[in-house]
Motif scaffolding. Structure first.
Motif, short mmCIF file in Angstrom:
data_model
loop_
_atom_site.label_atom_id
_atom_site.label_comp_id
_atom_site.label_asym_id
_atom_site.label_seq_id
_atom_site.Cartn_x
_atom_site.Cartn_y
_atom_site.Cartn_z
N TYR A 1 -5.63 -3.89 6.93
CA TYR A 1 -5.04 -2.55 6.98
C TYR A 1 -5.64 -1.63 5.92
CZ TYR A 1 -1.52 -4.90 9.82
OH TYR A 1 -0.89 -5.63 10.79
N LYS A 2 -6.23 -2.20 4.90
CA LYS A 2 -6.77 -1.38 3.81
C LYS A 2 -8.11 -0.75 4.17
CE LYS A 2 -4.30 -3.58 0.00
NZ LYS A 2 -4.39 -4.23 -1.33
N VAL A 3 -8.93 -1.47 4.96
CA VAL A 3 -10.23 -0.92 5.36
C VAL A 3 -10.29 -0.64 6.85
CG1 VAL A 3 -11.47 -1.94 3.43
CG2 VAL A 3 -11.22 -3.25 5.54
N HIS A 4 -9.17 -0.84 7.56
CA HIS A 4 -9.03 -0.44 8.96
C HIS A 4 -10.07 -1.07 9.89
CE1 HIS A 4 -6.29 2.50 7.28
NE2 HIS A 4 -7.26 3.08 6.62
N THR A 5 -10.29 -2.35 9.73
CA THR A 5 -11.16 -3.04 10.69
C THR A 5 -10.90 -4.54 10.59
OG1 THR A 5 -13.42 -3.17 11.58
CG2 THR A 5 -13.17 -3.40 9.18
N ARG A 6 -11.51 -5.29 11.50
CA ARG A 6 -11.33 -6.74 11.50
C ARG A 6 -12.08 -7.37 10.34
NH1 ARG A 6 -11.94 -8.36 17.92
NH2 ARG A 6 -10.08 -7.21 18.62
N MET A 7 -11.53 -8.48 9.88
CA MET A 7 -12.19 -9.26 8.84
C MET A 7 -13.10 -10.29 9.49
SD MET A 7 -9.10 -9.75 6.06
CE MET A 7 -7.89 -10.43 7.19
N LYS B 1 8.07 2.34 2.74
CA LYS B 1 8.14 1.31 1.70
C LYS B 1 7.02 0.28 1.88
CE LYS B 1 11.49 -1.84 -0.46
NZ LYS B 1 10.66 -3.04 -0.53
N ARG B 2 6.82 -0.17 3.12
CA ARG B 2 5.79 -1.18 3.40
C ARG B 2 4.39 -0.66 3.09
NH1 ARG B 2 4.71 -1.81 9.51
NH2 ARG B 2 3.57 0.10 9.00
N ASP B 3 4.07 0.54 3.59
CA ASP B 3 2.71 1.06 3.43
C ASP B 3 2.39 1.42 1.99
OD1 ASP B 3 2.53 0.69 6.11
OD2 ASP B 3 2.21 2.77 6.66
N LEU B 4 3.39 1.87 1.24
CA LEU B 4 3.17 2.18 -0.16
C LEU B 4 2.94 0.91 -0.98
CD1 LEU B 4 5.87 4.96 -0.77
CD2 LEU B 4 3.39 5.25 -0.98
N GLU B 5 3.75 -0.13 -0.70
CA GLU B 5 3.71 -1.34 -1.51
C GLU B 5 2.63 -2.34 -1.07
OE1 GLU B 5 7.62 -2.98 -1.44
OE2 GLU B 5 8.51 -1.34 -2.60
N GLU B 6 2.37 -2.41 0.24
CA GLU B 6 1.52 -3.48 0.75
C GLU B 6 0.16 -3.01 1.25
OE1 GLU B 6 3.64 -5.64 3.73
OE2 GLU B 6 5.49 -5.71 2.56
N ARG B 7 0.04 -1.75 1.64
CA ARG B 7 -1.19 -1.32 2.31
C ARG B 7 -1.96 -0.24 1.56
NH1 ARG B 7 0.72 -1.52 8.72
NH2 ARG B 7 1.49 -3.68 8.63
N GLY B 8 -1.54 0.06 0.35
CA GLY B 8 -2.29 0.99 -0.49
C GLY B 8 -2.36 2.41 0.01
N ARG B 9 -1.35 2.85 0.76
CA ARG B 9 -1.33 4.21 1.31
C ARG B 9 -0.66 5.17 0.34
NH1 ARG B 9 -1.51 2.95 6.94
NH2 ARG B 9 -3.17 1.41 7.11
N THR B 10 -0.93 6.45 0.53
CA THR B 10 -0.23 7.48 -0.23
C THR B 10 0.91 8.03 0.62
OG1 THR B 10 -1.63 9.27 0.63
CG2 THR B 10 -2.37 8.14 -1.38
N LEU B 11 1.89 8.65 -0.03
CA LEU B 11 3.03 9.19 0.69
C LEU B 11 2.59 10.27 1.67
CD1 LEU B 11 6.07 9.22 1.13
CD2 LEU B 11 6.28 10.85 -0.75
N SER B 12 1.65 11.11 1.26
CA SER B 12 1.19 12.20 2.13
C SER B 12 0.48 11.65 3.36
CB SER B 12 0.25 13.13 1.37
OG SER B 12 -0.89 12.43 0.89
#
Length: 210
Positions: free
Chosen positions: A93-99, A147-158
């Motif tokens: 989810y951090k780089v938006h592609t398959r590993m 909560k999930r995206d802020l804590e686990e996926r390195g996203r910003t609130l905006s």
């Protein structure tokens, strides 16, 4: 091994479907082992985007059916039914592609599949024996997602709110909520509905005992 039963757990993003599925899976795998039950995640079948730049990947609508390789998921379900192991893709989810890594999934008597758009795809609907829809209010889903995206996926609130307004909420009304009509069981209160969890566990125990 006998007949394989495939159970879909669908619903909006952050509706509690992953928690619901993982709770049922973890409790039953302790009783029956991994030969009895296995789990697949629709998120693992997001299309590979390694040919795109990271910036380009941020513009993908990840809540649209075209974002998923549903044909591959359907193929993998059929392979598991046929007694063949599959290599489930793994997605970042951090780089938006398959590993590069995949996860080996062995055939089992019960296969659980969880994801947002499972019931919106006719080919997949035909692959399921039992379909469950997690009916959780959108405001609860949004709070969980933030909560999930802020804590686990390195996203910003905006970025979370922009994605929600532009893609997530419209896709819910266009694709996810209409697919509720295809569910055999509609579950309220998300993954914390203990009565629904017990109903599904009881059904799976019956299937595994056959």
């Amino acid at each position: 091994m006998g007949k394989t039963t495939v159970i879909a757990i669908a619903g909006a993003s952050a509706s509690g479907k992953s928690l619901f599925a993982s709770t049922v899976y973890q409790q039953l795998v302790e009783e029956f082992g991994t030969d009895g039950i296995a789990i697949l995640a629709e998120d693992a079948y997001y299309r590979d985007q390694s040919h795109m730049t990271l910036e380009q990947r941020t513009f993908t609508n990840y809540d649209h059916p075209s974002a998923f390789e549903h044909d591959l998921l359907a193929q993998h379900i059929e392979q598991l039914r046929a007694g063949q192991a599959i290599d489930m893709p793994q997605y970042s989810y951090k780089v938006h592609t398959r590993m590069d890594e995949t996860l080996r999934v062995k055939p089992a008597k019960v296969i659980m599949v969880e994801g947002i758009l499972l019931l919106s795809d006719e080919q997949l609907r035909n692959a399921f024996d039992i379909s469950v829809f997690m009916d959780t209010p959108l405001d609860i889903c949004l709070l969980r997602r933030m909560k999930r995206d802020l804590e686990e996926r390195g996203r910003t609130l905006s970025s979370i709110t922009e994605q929600y307004e532009q893609y997530v909420r419209p896709a819910f009304f266009d694709f996810i909520y209409p697919s509720k009509q295809y569910a055999d069981l509609v579950v309220t209160r998300g993954g914390q509905n203990e009565i629904a969890i017990d109903i599904i566990k009881t059904k799976i125990r019956q299937l595994l005992a056959e």
